[in-house]
Enzyme design. Structure first.
Site, PDB file in Angstrom:
ATOM      1  N   GLY A   1       0.801  -1.222   0.000  1.00 14.80           N
ATOM      2  CA  GLY A   1       0.000   0.000   0.000  1.00 14.80           C
ATOM      3  C   GLY A   1       0.834   1.272   0.000  1.00 14.80           C
ATOM      4  CB  THR A   2       3.855   2.267   1.901  1.00 16.59           C
ATOM      5  OG1 THR A   2       3.255   1.935   3.157  1.00 16.59           O
ATOM      6  CG2 THR A   2       4.714   3.507   2.052  1.00 16.59           C
TER       7      THR A   2
ATOM      8  CG  ASN B   1      -5.839   3.354   8.651  1.00 15.14           C
ATOM      9  OD1 ASN B   1      -6.283   4.298   8.012  1.00 15.14           O
ATOM     10  ND2 ASN B   1      -4.808   3.476   9.467  1.00 15.14           N
TER      11      ASN B   1
ATOM     12  CD  GLN C   1      -6.982  -1.381   6.880  1.00 13.19           C
ATOM     13  OE1 GLN C   1      -7.650  -2.391   7.113  1.00 13.19           O
ATOM     14  NE2 GLN C   1      -5.748  -1.249   7.324  1.00 13.19           N
TER      15      GLN C   1
ATOM     16  CB  SER D   1      -1.652  -3.570   0.981  1.00 12.26           C
ATOM     17  OG  SER D   1      -0.573  -4.208   1.599  1.00 12.26           O
ATOM     18  N   GLY D   2      -1.527  -6.708  -0.275  1.00 13.09           N
ATOM     19  CA  GLY D   2      -1.837  -8.122  -0.082  1.00 13.09           C
ATOM     20  C   GLY D   2      -2.031  -8.550   1.361  1.00 13.09           C
ATOM     21  CG  HIS D   3       0.176  -6.726   4.790  1.00 10.10           C
ATOM     22  ND1 HIS D   3       0.038  -6.322   6.087  1.00 10.10           N
ATOM     23  CD2 HIS D   3       0.450  -5.608   4.084  1.00 10.10           C
ATOM     24  CE1 HIS D   3       0.243  -5.001   6.160  1.00 10.10           C
ATOM     25  NE2 HIS D   3       0.502  -4.554   4.951  1.00 10.10           N
TER      26      HIS D   3
ATOM     27  CB  THR E   1      13.781  -8.638 -10.431  1.00 12.62           C
ATOM     28  OG1 THR E   1      14.917  -8.232 -11.186  1.00 12.62           O
ATOM     29  CG2 THR E   1      13.445 -10.079 -10.738  1.00 12.62           C
TER      30      THR E   1
ATOM     31  CB  CYS F   1       4.555   4.296  21.160  1.00 15.35           C
ATOM     32  SG  CYS F   1       3.183   3.809  22.181  1.00 15.35           S
TER      33      CYS F   1
HETATM   34  C1  PLP Z   1      -5.277   2.743   4.681  1.00 10.96           C
HETATM   35  C2  PLP Z   1      -3.881   2.240   4.536  1.00 10.96           C
HETATM   36  N1  PLP Z   1      -3.115   2.690   3.542  1.00 10.96           N
HETATM   37  C3  PLP Z   1      -1.864   2.267   3.352  1.00 10.96           C
HETATM   38  C4  PLP Z   1      -1.298   1.347   4.198  1.00 10.96           C
HETATM   39  C5  PLP Z   1       0.106   0.886   3.954  1.00 10.96           C
HETATM   40  O1  PLP Z   1       0.095  -0.394   3.381  1.00 10.96           O
HETATM   41  P1  PLP Z   1       1.391  -1.342   3.434  1.00 10.96           P
HETATM   42  O2  PLP Z   1       1.520  -1.800   4.832  1.00 10.96           O
HETATM   43  O3  PLP Z   1       1.075  -2.460   2.491  1.00 10.96           O
HETATM   44  O4  PLP Z   1       2.538  -0.537   2.963  1.00 10.96           O
HETATM   45  C6  PLP Z   1      -2.046   0.846   5.273  1.00 10.96           C
HETATM   46  C7  PLP Z   1      -1.447  -0.100   6.229  1.00 10.96           C
HETATM   47  O5  PLP Z   1      -1.786  -0.139   7.386  1.00 10.96           O
HETATM   48  C8  PLP Z   1      -3.377   1.299   5.443  1.00 10.96           C
HETATM   49  O6  PLP Z   1      -4.138   0.868   6.447  1.00 10.96           O
END
Ligand code: PLP
Length: 388
Positions: free
Chosen positions: A71-72, A151, A179, A199-201, A237, A325
């Site tokens: 996602g980032t 999120n 999310q 994002s996959g995770h 890659t 934190c």
């Molecule tokens: C709304 C949102 N955007 C972006 C991200 C970032 O995703 P990633 O952890 O895959 O970089 C998150 C991760 O918590 C998220 O909740």
């Protein structure tokens, strides 16, 4: 007793079927998809098949999907890439007060490069207003970035309305769907979104992989420089096993979307009913109508969130807050601050529970009991007095 994991919005466990496909790919597919020999062609097929599956899931075309590291990177690629590619058309960007840091900090970076950023406010339920968006929209606006679902509190934004409002404007529409992807049905043909990151995770898929949907007509300036992979949009890659896993995780979401939604709604209901039955004093943060089923943010008046999280952890319940934190001090959540004001008690006494498809009803009953007991204990031990 096994600990209970209620922090799926942070990350979710990998689906065994996804893991199996990844291991199988690691064992059997050794080539680089850019190579022209048979090993390369075999790897290319894995990447193409996953891309096709992913594109289908949101009504896109295969060539509109760019693989990212999550996602980032997708958010950065969309925002910085669009801003750099379109700066001749203007330097004005609109986003919201409640975005993830991946969007916020990409926008802050652009502000340091001379772009001007406007932030949309949210109401106490976490929703933006279309009127404010209309007011802030300018002729030189080149990008609007509004997250699909939040999120921290789970509030869904009026994505369809925003997309239609922007349809006749030069501004591109980016949404961070990280999310929302696993529990919301989304279609970029029905809803004219230009850029969508996931994002996959967060969907029981692999970590460190995701995708950015880029509408065919949209060109982005690349933010990484190197090889010509991903039609010159993302150098590096391919992570073939992770891409295979992402394709499978997306296929599973697509096949089971209704079940995923209903499971989370049911777990959420059990948690709320049990807390009420236990006499816990709480309020739900977020929008009562437009919300992600898996995210439940609760305000416990007079309870210090750090103490609550620590005690829950000791009792075997993993939850979280929006607070970060840093160097020993707890920064109040920018999302709750935007909703309630930075001094509001909600910013210091709110807990995020996020459910997943592998949670059982029994786990939620147990977690609710532990939570109610812990809140009661903290409210009566004087800890409450710490919060003003
Ligand atoms: C709304 C949102 N955007 C972006 C991200 C970032 O995703 P990633 O952890 O895959 O970089 C998150 C991760 O918590 C998220 O909740």
């Amino acid at each position: 007793m096994d600990p209970i994991y209620l922090d799926h919005a942070a990350t979710s466990p990998i689906d065994p079927q996804v893991l199996e496909i990844m291991i199988d790919t690691y064992k059997k597919v050794i080539g680089n998809p850019e190579s022209i020999h048979s090993f390369g062609r075999q790897a290319r097929k894995v990447v193409d098949d996953a891309r096709h599956e992913i594109a289908k899931s949101i009504g896109a075309r295969s060539r509109e999907i760019v693989f990212t590291s999550g996602g980032t990177e997708g958010d950065n690629m969309a925002i910085i890439g669009a801003a750099r590619a379109r700066q001749a058309l203007g330097k004005h960007i609109i986003t919201t007060d409640v975005e993830h840091h991946a969007v916020f900090r990409a926008c802050e970076y652009l502000a340091s490069c001379g772009f001007s950023i406007d932030y949309l406010h949210v109401d106490a339920s976490g929703r933006i207003s279309l009127e404010e968006l209309e007011e802030k929209l300018r002729e030189d606006t080149i990008l609007v970035s509004v997250m699909y679902g939040n999120n921290e509190v789970g509030t869904l934004q009026p994505i369809r309305e925003i997309a239609h409002l922007l349809a006749d404007h030069q501004a591109l529409f980016h949404t961070d769907a990280v999310q929302a992807f696993g529990t919301v049905d989304m279609d970029v043909k029905d809803t004219p979104i230009d850029l969508l990151s996931m994002s996959g995770h967060k969907i029981n898929g692999p970590k460190g992989i995701g995708f950015l949907y880029v509408r065919d007509s949209v060109s982005l300036a690349p933010i990484t420089h190197g090889g010509d992979q991903e039609r010159k949009r993302r150098a590096g890659t391919h992570n073939v096993p992770a891409i295979a896993g992402l394709g499978e995780a997306v296929a599973l979401v697509r096949a089971n979307l209704t079940d995923r939604i209903n499971t989370c709604l049911k777990l959420r209901r059990i948690m709320l009913d049990d807390l009420t039955a236990e006499g816990a004093n709480f309020q739900v943060n977020g929008n009562p109508e437009h919300f992600l089923p898996q995210v439940l943010n609760l305000y416990f008046p007079g309870v210090a969130i750090e103490s609550l999280l620590t005690r829950l952890d000791l009792e075997g319940v993993a939850a979280s807050s929006g607070s970060a934190c840093t160097a020993g001090s707890v920064e109040p959540s920018h999302v709750l601050s935007a909703m309630f004001g930075s001094d509001a008690p909600e910013t210091r006494s709110s807990l995020r529970l996020s459910f997943g498809v592998e949670n059982t009803e029994d786990e939620i009953h147990r977690a609710a009991q532990i939570l109610a007991k812990t809140v009661r204990a903290l409210s009566t031990t004087g800890k409450a007095g710490e919060i003003k």
